[in-house]
Write an enzyme that holds these catalytic residues in place. Sequence first.
Site, mmCIF file in Angstrom:
data_model
loop_
_atom_site.group_PDB
_atom_site.id
_atom_site.type_symbol
_atom_site.label_atom_id
_atom_site.label_comp_id
_atom_site.label_asym_id
_atom_site.label_seq_id
_atom_site.Cartn_x
_atom_site.Cartn_y
_atom_site.Cartn_z
ATOM 1 C CB CYS A 32 -0.141 -12.104 -8.261
ATOM 2 S SG CYS A 32 -0.047 -10.585 -7.298
ATOM 3 C CG HIS A 79 1.921 -13.374 -4.069
ATOM 4 N ND1 HIS A 79 1.099 -12.614 -4.867
ATOM 5 C CD2 HIS A 79 1.109 -14.221 -3.381
ATOM 6 C CE1 HIS A 79 -0.158 -12.989 -4.679
ATOM 7 N NE2 HIS A 79 -0.179 -13.963 -3.796
ATOM 8 C CG ASN A 119 -8.828 -1.100 1.891
ATOM 9 O OD1 ASN A 119 -8.933 -0.298 2.819
ATOM 10 N ND2 ASN A 119 -9.270 -0.854 0.676
ATOM 11 C CG HIS A 130 1.815 -8.724 -4.303
ATOM 12 N ND1 HIS A 130 2.526 -9.566 -5.127
ATOM 13 C CD2 HIS A 130 2.703 -7.823 -3.833
ATOM 14 C CE1 HIS A 130 3.792 -9.173 -5.158
ATOM 15 N NE2 HIS A 130 3.923 -8.116 -4.378
ATOM 16 C CG HIS A 132 -1.742 -3.748 -2.829
ATOM 17 N ND1 HIS A 132 -2.279 -4.971 -2.469
ATOM 18 C CD2 HIS A 132 -2.790 -3.008 -3.262
ATOM 19 C CE1 HIS A 132 -3.585 -4.972 -2.691
ATOM 20 N NE2 HIS A 132 -3.921 -3.786 -3.167
ATOM 21 C CD GLN A 134 -6.398 0.808 -3.263
ATOM 22 O OE1 GLN A 134 -6.945 1.375 -4.192
ATOM 23 N NE2 GLN A 134 -7.035 -0.014 -2.459
HETATM 24 ZN ZN LIG Z 1 1.726 -11.145 -6.046
#
Ligand SMILES: [Zn+2]
Length: 305
Positions: A32, A79, A119, A130, A132, A134
């Site tokens: 990852c 993660h 998204n 993972h 996250h 943007q």
């Molecule tokens: Zn990750």
Amino acid sequence: MSALRFNELRGEEVVYAIHRQDRTFLPDREHCPLDPTRPGGPQTEIPFPAFEIAVFDNRFPAFEPPGGAAEVIVYSDRHDGSFATLSDARAEALMWVWRHRYEELGARDDVDYVMIFENRGVEVGVTLHHPHGQVYGYPFVPPVLERELAADERLGGCASCELLRRELHDRERVLFEGDRVVAYVPFASRWAYEAHVVLREHRASLLDCDGADLRELSASLQTLVRGYDALFDRPFPYVMVVHQAPTIGDRESGGHVHVEFYPPLRTPDKLKFLAGSEQGAGTFISDTLPEETAVALREAIARAA
Ligand SMILES: [Zn+2]
Ligand SMILES: [Zn+2]
Ligand SMILES: [Zn+2]
């Protein structure tokens, strides 16, 4: 470098970022790129053995200087999990990171609109699991925001303030409300479980929000996404978008901080596809009423609490 072409028939820009074809697609768990770089482990995007929240330039950017910006915000060095499972403190810290990115990118001459988004789920094209989000710094004001600014004109003032007033008057679609933040399914939602999380007072951007605003905003967003996950008892895919004022220097621009969620699921296993009417006419056809989905969502939020 990506390139813009203006689509005359639609009256909108299209971005060609062909290098993005090569981007990392659902790597296995050991590779990852958003994990921390652990001693003896593979080098990731983040050269630290541990971190809280990390921000860096997207390696496969849709926009880059001098034509905008594209960044990745990693919510945690763990993660597994999601925005919903972050601690209260981490979610609140994320609001300050959003505020900071808006301020810094918005100050740039080549950024007219800062859009923070997430998204979630393969259903909306996620390539990395993972947790996250943007940030895109658009070198123009994109069509959806132009439409919101046009709504301000049409309604003779801030559209978000007026629509919030209407929702609080109707009450039927309100999911929950606090001193500073209200969440509702919009009167004319396009997606079955669409929801908007709105600052009660007029705040043009996150820069106008104080610590208490941001604290309640983060708590409200988590309340909603936990409700989403409880709705069908499965990780709930969505697109989450923060809308606020454009960052064009001299323009007296509207904007009111609100976070829109577009979930593609209409049942536990059926997706809403954008097909003939939505794509060819720009007209959404829904098989559920916002008042009904608001009831189901309120119940799910109560179950998750
Ligand atoms: Zn990750
Ligand atoms: Zn307003
Ligand atoms: Zn909006």
